[in-house]
Design an enzyme around this catalytic site. Structure first.
Site, PDB file in Angstrom:
ATOM      1  N   ASP A 225      -7.173 -17.792  -7.601  1.00  0.00           N
ATOM      2  CA  ASP A 225      -6.138 -17.759  -8.634  1.00  0.00           C
ATOM      3  C   ASP A 225      -6.503 -16.546  -9.472  1.00  0.00           C
ATOM      4  O   ASP A 225      -7.507 -16.570 -10.198  1.00  0.00           O
ATOM      5  CB  ASP A 225      -6.187 -19.033  -9.486  1.00  0.00           C
ATOM      6  CG  ASP A 225      -5.101 -19.022 -10.562  1.00  0.00           C
ATOM      7  OD1 ASP A 225      -4.818 -17.938 -11.110  1.00  0.00           O
ATOM      8  OD2 ASP A 225      -4.553 -20.088 -10.852  1.00  0.00           O
ATOM      9  N   HIS A 226      -5.703 -15.489  -9.370  1.00  0.00           N
ATOM     10  CA  HIS A 226      -6.178 -14.234  -9.968  1.00  0.00           C
ATOM     11  C   HIS A 226      -6.318 -14.322 -11.492  1.00  0.00           C
ATOM     12  O   HIS A 226      -7.019 -13.521 -12.085  1.00  0.00           O
ATOM     13  CB  HIS A 226      -5.308 -13.044  -9.526  1.00  0.00           C
ATOM     14  CG  HIS A 226      -4.005 -12.926 -10.235  1.00  0.00           C
ATOM     15  ND1 HIS A 226      -2.894 -13.663  -9.905  1.00  0.00           N
ATOM     16  CD2 HIS A 226      -3.619 -12.151 -11.285  1.00  0.00           C
ATOM     17  CE1 HIS A 226      -1.902 -13.342 -10.701  1.00  0.00           C
ATOM     18  NE2 HIS A 226      -2.302 -12.415 -11.553  1.00  0.00           N
TER      19      HIS A 226
ATOM     20  N   HIS B 176      -1.671 -20.828 -12.368  1.00  0.00           N
ATOM     21  CA  HIS B 176      -2.181 -20.076 -13.514  1.00  0.00           C
ATOM     22  C   HIS B 176      -2.166 -20.896 -14.811  1.00  0.00           C
ATOM     23  O   HIS B 176      -3.136 -20.922 -15.567  1.00  0.00           O
ATOM     24  CB  HIS B 176      -1.368 -18.798 -13.732  1.00  0.00           C
ATOM     25  CG  HIS B 176      -1.173 -17.985 -12.482  1.00  0.00           C
ATOM     26  ND1 HIS B 176      -2.157 -17.829 -11.544  1.00  0.00           N
ATOM     27  CD2 HIS B 176      -0.104 -17.286 -12.010  1.00  0.00           C
ATOM     28  CE1 HIS B 176      -1.699 -17.058 -10.565  1.00  0.00           C
ATOM     29  NE2 HIS B 176      -0.462 -16.725 -10.822  1.00  0.00           N
TER      30      HIS B 176
ATOM     31  N   LYS C 278       6.219  -8.831 -21.948  1.00  0.00           N
ATOM     32  CA  LYS C 278       5.189  -9.440 -21.100  1.00  0.00           C
ATOM     33  C   LYS C 278       4.026  -9.798 -22.014  1.00  0.00           C
ATOM     34  O   LYS C 278       3.428  -8.919 -22.645  1.00  0.00           O
ATOM     35  CB  LYS C 278       4.732  -8.449 -20.034  1.00  0.00           C
ATOM     36  CG  LYS C 278       3.646  -9.018 -19.125  1.00  0.00           C
ATOM     37  CD  LYS C 278       3.364  -8.100 -17.933  1.00  0.00           C
ATOM     38  CE  LYS C 278       2.144  -8.539 -17.154  1.00  0.00           C
ATOM     39  NZ  LYS C 278       2.365  -9.652 -16.248  1.00  0.00           N
TER      40      LYS C 278
HETATM   41  C1  BG6 Z   1       1.810 -14.178  -9.519  1.00  0.00           C
HETATM   42  C2  BG6 Z   1       3.245 -14.632  -9.406  1.00  0.00           C
HETATM   43  O1  BG6 Z   1       0.946 -15.185  -9.083  1.00  0.00           O
HETATM   44  O2  BG6 Z   1       1.523 -13.875 -10.871  1.00  0.00           O
HETATM   45  C3  BG6 Z   1       4.198 -13.579  -9.957  1.00  0.00           C
HETATM   46  O3  BG6 Z   1       3.561 -14.879  -8.046  1.00  0.00           O
HETATM   47  C4  BG6 Z   1       3.798 -13.176 -11.359  1.00  0.00           C
HETATM   48  O4  BG6 Z   1       5.547 -14.046  -9.953  1.00  0.00           O
HETATM   49  C5  BG6 Z   1       2.314 -12.827 -11.407  1.00  0.00           C
HETATM   50  O5  BG6 Z   1       4.584 -12.062 -11.740  1.00  0.00           O
HETATM   51  C6  BG6 Z   1       1.870 -12.611 -12.831  1.00  0.00           C
HETATM   52  O6  BG6 Z   1       0.576 -12.088 -12.826  1.00  0.00           O
HETATM   53  P1  BG6 Z   1       0.063 -11.156 -14.008  1.00  0.00           P
HETATM   54  O7  BG6 Z   1      -1.357 -10.905 -13.671  1.00  0.00           O
HETATM   55  O8  BG6 Z   1       0.929  -9.927 -13.967  1.00  0.00           O
HETATM   56  O9  BG6 Z   1       0.277 -11.925 -15.260  1.00  0.00           O
END
Ligand code: BG6
Length: 518
Positions: A189-190, A252, A357
């Site tokens: 989960d990044h 997330h 964002k």
């Molecule tokens: C991904 C989703 O896991 O996370 C995307 O599939 C989303 O839809 C993205 O845009 C958001 O990641 P970050 O790191 O840009 O907040």
């Protein structure tokens, strides 16, 4: 400070011609190489169906890196460094479901193990669409790659989405754990690789001043916002089958809730940290699917302006059926039934095409028992002291409280103290989440990866919501009606229903509170 450098290993990236590999994985590996964190016995073997030679693969990665550097506006491309890195890149064309391709893969791996000092350590990274996770892993086991042939270790990194509901996630887990041991499986989960997400635990448990007030005695409620300003763009095909709750909440956001709410772990190690996260997920009160509207709001964005640019509505986007009922926005009131949080609602929300964002965790503290200083209307009766952990962008921590405005009257105004990562540590302080996670996987540290029980508990709670929505749709269908979701114009903070979700409890989303306070 001990420098964490990776041991030798060969990393096979399935889906190597895809977007994730090009935009995230290879740039992260290149950056690790640049910081001299990779071993000389580190090799990448890209694998995908697209026909390519090693040289063509290198060329593709080089272009992706140049693009990445241009986006980041970072230092010029270092040819010497690239020359050294590209010698470690190889490519193998093959299918995801035929035995012969995997025999050829095993052969290629054996050759690379002989040529480079990899010590027979292997990582298999599943960066493909999830429909081939099962066949890839079955074939890996069939050709003897589930364990390293020459005494090294073997690990499997699994990208999201990990299942699309509880049942499919359990099935995938059952399958993987027939072939690999849990310690070999790294569910990614990044968000957990983000510096600021890791800092949640440092902030809470590395300091003495916040933890004593981090509970129901002092916290009124918690708001977690993961806002994205982009629409679904060209990802409509994937997104329409997923929706915000599967794409963002199950993974997330549930992780952010778990880290914010968890008890101190016995030690900072993979099992202790994950045990405590699991306890939080288990304490999230399951909702009754028939009551889904009481707890969860969903909506879709319509045409609107974000940052001066017009975004077409979700239903007008290419690849999206005009009668789609996939949500691009979710707000959910969670109750955590445990000793620390009983009675403290956690309001979480995420959406595409919102004004900015931003990912924020807002701890909203209780108000003082008596309000003396409410001279400016009744503002200070509404505005809580709050602590914001800003995960991204402008990574920071902001504490807001009231102060007396200078002057002859007793006017109170909300002010803030803030800590900014870039001010404290410099602009380049935040590295990409994948760098950290890839390095951890090479080092065998799974603290920042998702354990089986975490993924299933999060799916369990989310599946109740999905069931509730399915029941609603079915009831409408029986009455000959079709479901339409509430709409919010792109560039706004979501539907009014989401404001009502908080208003029912006498609360407001923080940004409206702050705007009114001005
Ligand atoms: C991904 C989703 O896991 O996370 C995307 O599939 C989303 O839809 C993205 O845009 C958001 O990641 P970050 O790191 O840009 O907040």
């Amino acid at each position: 400070m001990i420098r964490r450098t990776a041991p030798p290993n060969l990393m096979v990236v399935f889906g190597a011609s895809g977007d994730l590999a090009k935009r995230k994985l290879l740039p992260a590996l290149f950056h690790l190489h640049q910081q001299q964190l990779l071993h000389e016995g580190f090799v990448v073997l890209g694998y995908a169906r697209t026909r390519m030679t090693d040289e063509e693969f290198r060329q593709q990665i080089r272009e992706a890196l140049l693009e990445h550097l241009a986006e980041e506006q970072s230092a010029p491309f270092d040819e010497g460094l690239w020359g050294n890195f590209s010698k470690r890149l190889f490519y193998q064309t093959g299918g995801y479901d035929d035995h012969s391709s995997f025999e050829a893969l095993a052969q290629r791996i054996a050759e690379l193990d002989a040529k480079f000092p990899t010590k027979g350590n292997h990582i298999f990274y599943l960066a493909t669409p999830p429909n081939v996770f099962e066949s890839i892993t079955t074939l890996l086991a069939e050709v003897g790659l589930a364990n390293s042939p020459c005494g090294g270790w073997t690990r499997l990194i699994v990208e999201k989405p990990f299942g699309h509901d509880l049942e499919s996630a359990q099935k995938l887990n059952d399958h993987l754990l027939k072939l690999f041991r849990e310690e070999q499986v790294y569910r990614i989960d990044h968000y957990l690789g983000k510096e600021t997400v890791q800092n949640i635990l440092v902030f809470r448990f590395g300091n003495g001043i916040f933890e004593p007030i981090w509970n129901r005695n002092y916290v009124d409620h918690v708001q977690i916002t993961v806002a994205e300003s982009l629409g679904v763009g060209s990802r409509g095909g994937y997104y329409d089958k997923s929706g915000a709750i599967r794409d963002m909440v199950q993974n997330h956001m549930m992780q952010l809730v778990a880290l914010t709410a968890m008890e101190p772990p016995v030690a900072y190690d993979a099992e202790s940290v994950r045990n405590q996260k699991v306890n939080v997920l288990r304490s999230i009160r399951p909702i009754d699917p028939l009551e889904v509207n009481k707890w969860v709001v969903r909506a879709q964005y319509s045409r609107g302006m974000v940052g001066g640019r017009e975004i077409p509505g979700y239903l007008e986007t290419e690849g999206i059926p005009p009668d789609s009922t996939t949500e691009t926005y979710v707000a959910w009131k969670l109750e955590i039934d445990n000793w620390r949080w009983n009675g403290v609602p956690f309001y979480i929300r995420t959406g595409k095409a919102l004004p900015v964002k931003v990912t924020d965790i807002n701890i909203m503290f209780r108000r003082p028992p008596l309000m003396y200083f409410n001279s400016r209307e009744t503002r200070s009766q509404r505005v809580h002291n709050s602590l914001t952990l800003r995960i991204q962008p402008d990574e920071s921590i902001i504490l807001r409280f009231d102060a007396k405005r200078p002057g002859p009257q007793l006017d109170v105004e909300q002010v803030s103290m803030d800590f900014s990562y870039s001010r404290a540590f410099g602009d380049a302080s935040i590295s990409d989440a994948y760098e950290r996670l890839l390095l951890d996987a090479m080092l065998g540290d799974s603290t920042l990866f998702i354990r089986r029980d975490e993924t299933e508990l999060a799916w369990d709670r989310v599946t109740n919501v999905l069931d509730g929505w399915a029941i609603q749709e079915e009831l409408l269908r029986r009455r000959g009606k079709k479901l339409t979701l509430p709409q919010y114009p792109a560039g706004t903070w979501g539907p009014l229903e989401a404001d009502d979700l908080l208003a029912r409890d006498g609360h407001q989303w923080l940004e409206s509170m702050l705007n009114e306070g001005r």
